[in-house]
Design a protein around this motif. Structure first.
Motif, PDB file in Angstrom:
ATOM      1  N   GLN A  53       0.667  -1.132   0.037  1.00 21.56           N
ATOM      2  CA  GLN A  53       0.114   0.011   0.115  1.00 21.56           C
ATOM      3  C   GLN A  53       0.759   1.209   0.135  1.00 21.56           C
ATOM      4  OE1 GLN A  53      -3.211  -0.017  -0.269  1.00 21.56           O
ATOM      5  NE2 GLN A  53      -3.928  -2.067   0.414  1.00 21.56           N
ATOM      6  N   LYS A  54       2.159   1.002   0.001  1.00 20.36           N
ATOM      7  CA  LYS A  54       3.208   2.464   0.036  1.00 20.36           C
ATOM      8  C   LYS A  54       2.805   3.018  -1.048  1.00 20.36           C
ATOM      9  CE  LYS A  54       6.647   0.130   2.939  1.00 20.36           C
ATOM     10  NZ  LYS A  54       7.912  -0.448   3.021  1.00 20.36           N
ATOM     11  N   GLU A  55       2.657   4.382  -1.219  1.00 20.62           N
ATOM     12  CA  GLU A  55       2.583   5.333  -2.504  1.00 20.62           C
ATOM     13  C   GLU A  55       3.919   5.775  -2.889  1.00 20.62           C
ATOM     14  OE1 GLU A  55      -0.121   8.393  -1.053  1.00 20.62           O
ATOM     15  OE2 GLU A  55      -1.889   7.011  -1.283  1.00 20.62           O
ATOM     16  N   GLY A  56       3.918   5.940  -4.266  1.00 14.14           N
ATOM     17  CA  GLY A  56       4.796   6.575  -5.156  1.00 14.14           C
ATOM     18  C   GLY A  56       4.385   7.838  -5.584  1.00 14.14           C
ATOM     19  N   PRO A  87       6.651   2.178  -7.471  1.00 19.51           N
ATOM     20  CA  PRO A  87       7.222   2.916  -6.167  1.00 19.51           C
ATOM     21  C   PRO A  87       8.434   2.882  -5.549  1.00 19.51           C
ATOM     22  CG  PRO A  87       4.914   2.412  -6.106  1.00 19.51           C
ATOM     23  CD  PRO A  87       5.472   1.504  -7.053  1.00 19.51           C
ATOM     24  N   TRP A  88       9.286   3.687  -5.475  1.00 20.08           N
ATOM     25  CA  TRP A  88      10.579   3.635  -4.829  1.00 20.08           C
ATOM     26  C   TRP A  88      10.732   3.102  -3.413  1.00 20.08           C
ATOM     27  CZ3 TRP A  88      15.505   3.346  -5.333  1.00 20.08           C
ATOM     28  CH2 TRP A  88      16.395   3.777  -4.107  1.00 20.08           C
ATOM     29  N   ALA A  89       9.431   3.451  -2.581  1.00 21.35           N
ATOM     30  CA  ALA A  89       9.415   3.049  -1.237  1.00 21.35           C
ATOM     31  C   ALA A  89       9.806   1.495  -0.970  1.00 21.35           C
ATOM     32  CB  ALA A  89       8.046   3.608  -0.667  1.00 21.35           C
ATOM     33  N   ASN A  90       9.409   0.855  -2.078  1.00 22.76           N
ATOM     34  CA  ASN A  90       9.399  -0.725  -1.574  1.00 22.76           C
ATOM     35  C   ASN A  90      11.042  -1.255  -1.927  1.00 22.76           C
ATOM     36  OD1 ASN A  90       6.623  -1.245  -1.244  1.00 22.76           O
ATOM     37  ND2 ASN A  90       6.579  -1.130  -3.252  1.00 22.76           N
TER      38      ASN A  90
END
Length: 588
Positions: A354-357, A420-423
């Motif tokens: 669910q992390k947003e990019g 998304p970079w967050a992953n």
């Protein structure tokens, strides 16, 4: 009086018998009108069923039954249902119709499938079903094809010679073979060489590539929500060996516009190189289905077939991919580390979260299509007892898997609007903590950042010794030249960086007496002095007991090092004072 009554009853019974006979004749005629001239031919472990097909009402689908004796209206209920939800004109090669990939694209009249090497295309308005033979029935196979109406009611009428075969088909259990569509590499062309599977990005297989495919393969029940679904792939050679480009589409028979991605609007969707819901063919039933790794199973079949047909070296099987393809390459290799030795993943995503990019993109939405066209969440289950999110979490596998994973090369862009970079940072961290073999490069670029990476990174990919299965190599970690990937937040960490960039190795020795390797650092990139931790991986001859103490010698200087509870040894702080080679040896 008695005789008269008996006569009346006899007349009535005769009338009822005649009526029932007429009904059966009418029903059989209706069946024959929908399906006629049903024929079956056995080849390479599969029976290719074809039939003539009349126009049927909208929403009609076909069913295929199998038995060890001729099938009639009375026995069809006891026959095995081996095919269901087969659409009208199933002989049409949907791969050659662009609307199969995108409903917004005009449909193009497509020919029928080719089902035999060098054969002519089938009549596209006829029917086709491919059954893979199992141990249940090989000597006497009889088939029947019935119809199911849009309301779900099935017409089980059977007419021998029309919608039912009246002669047995004999076959045997064997590995299915693909059908050759055009001239391509000959058998044995990859003798003792590498095999590389190149997995494309999302939608790339709908841009004309399938027109030039080398082969079509009709899947077994392990490769799709029903057996007989067609897959295509292209084969060519490079200096190292054989390259196969498979195309990731699965026919689902309905548009999945509810996924939120127009590329699921056609009737053939991407599976993210994983699989789909086992009830994806029905919108109402898919909610109770589970996601099955059909595409992974297909890729395993493709690998095994290529190794057998082209005689490639099973220890040198490589996965390479961009975007969705890079994502699939990581997942495929991490779930089958005994098959794939090396992975190159450009702009992949290592997890569905669910992390947003950028643009509020969440990677979990990529699952919407393959779960059935609805909003995916963490509760969507696979058939392996895990949620799909957990099953596809590469960082989790890197942390938890007790054995060896393939050597991995990664490239990512922090401003990637698609992945998304967050992953990524948690994945990098898990790889480093697990002392896994990896080289990572990232920058602040977008989704196609891999096209502009520095020359030394591309040269690394071309020049690093590709470790084979069963062949020892050094994994690097905590390299002093590594950058900070941050925690995944947009403003955290270095915009451009790498892990283990510029490190290479040669002259690996793995014997019963010890392990040895020569390490180099590229002066064009690394600032000296530098240090790095080195962990031998894939040791096969030098077996180290858990918690055992060994001797590590670096350029003539020896120290004691203790193995961990798994028997892995890490020599910390190996010094690199210049681009001169450093020799590391480990003995008991």
């Amino acid at each position: 009086m008695f005789n008269l009554t008996r006569t009346k009853w006899a007349s009535r019974l005769a009338f009822l018998g005649l009526t029932m006979s007429l009904c059966l004749v009418v029903q059989a005629a209706q069946a024959a009108a929908a399906v006629s001239n049903l024929r079956g031919v056995y080849r390479s472990g599969q029976v290719f069923l074809t039939w003539n097909e009349a126009n049927v009402p909208a929403g009609t689908t076909f069913n295929v039954y199998l038995a060890s004796a001729p099938i009639d209206a009375g026995s069809v209920a006891n026959a095995a249902l081996v095919g269901h939800h087969v659409e009208p004109h199933s002989a049409t090669d949907w791969w050659l119709d662009p609307s199969s990939f995108n409903a917004e694209v005009p449909s193009r009249a497509a020919p029928g499938f080719v089902i035999e090497n060098g054969g002519a295309p089938l009549n596209p308005r006829s029917g086709l079903f491919v059954h893979t033979v199992t141990d249940d029935n090989v000597d006497k196979m009889y088939f029947a094809v019935t119809t199911t109406h849009a309301d779900g009611a099935e017409d089980r009428s059977v007419s021998a010679g029309a919608n039912a075969t009246n002669q047995p088909i004999r076959g045997e259990v064997a590995m299915p073979q693909p059908v050759r569509l055009r001239d391509t590499l000959s058998e044995g062309a990859g003798e003792a060489q590498s095999l590389t599977l190149v997995l494309h990005g999302r939608g790339a297989d709908g841009a004309g590539s399938p027109d030039n495919a080398s082969y079509v393969m009709f899947g077994t029940s392990k490769h799709g929500w029903r057996q007989g679904l067609a897959r295509r792939f292209t084969v060519y050679a490079n200096p190292d060996g054989i390259v196969i480009e498979p195309y990731d589409r699965m026919w689902v028979g309905r548009s999945l516009m509810g996924s939120g991605d127009r590329r699921d609007g056609g009737k053939a969707i991407n599976t993210w190189w994983y699989g789909v819901n086992n009830k994806i063919y029905d919108e109402t039933e898919s909610a109770s289905g589970v996601v099955v790794n059909y595409t992974e199973r297909y890729l395993l079949w493709l690998t095994k077939w290529a190794q057998s047909y082209y005689r490639t070296d099973p220890a040198q099987t490589v996965l390479s991919g961009f975007s969705m393809g890079g994502t699939g390459a990581i997942s495929m290799a991490f779930h089958h580390p005994d098959v794939f030795s090396y992975v190159i993943a450009r702009d992949p995503q290592p997890a569905y979260t669910q992390k947003e990019g950028l643009y509020k993109m969440r990677s979990i939405t990529r699952l919407n299509g393959l779960v059935g066209g609805r909003e995916a969440d963490e509760q969507v289950m696979s058939d392996e007892g895990l949620s799909v999110v957990d099953r596809m979490d590469a960082a989790r596998i890197a942390r938890e898997y007790p054995g060896e994973l393939p050597f991995l090369v990664l490239m990512n862009g922090r401003s990637d609007g698609s992945m998304p970079w967050a992953n990524n940072p948690p994945f990098y961290e898990a790889l480093q903590a697990g002392r896994r073999g990896v080289m990572v490069y990232w920058d602040n670029g977008g989704h196609e950042m891999y096209k502009t990476v520095p020359g030394d990174v591309e040269n690394y990919i071309a020049g690093v010794p590709t470790p084979k299965l069963g062949q020892a190599y050094p994994a690097f970690s905590r390299f002093s030249a590594d950058a900070n990937a941050g925690n995944g937040d947009a403003g955290n960490g270095d915009l451009v960086g790498s892990m283990n960039r510029g490190l290479s190795w040669e002259d690996v020795q793995d014997t019963a007496q010890g392990f040895g390797v020569t390490i180099r650092a590229a002066a064009s990139w690394v600032s000296f002095p530098a240090q790095v931790d080195v962990t031998p991986r894939r040791l096969s001859r030098f077996v180290i007991a858990p918690n055992a103490t060994v001797q590590a010698t670096v350029n003539g200087q020896t120290r004691s090092v203790q193995a961990d509870a798994k028997g892995w040894v890490t020599v910390e702080g190996v010094s690199l004072s210049s681009d001169a080679p450093v020799r590391l040896e480990i003995t008991r």
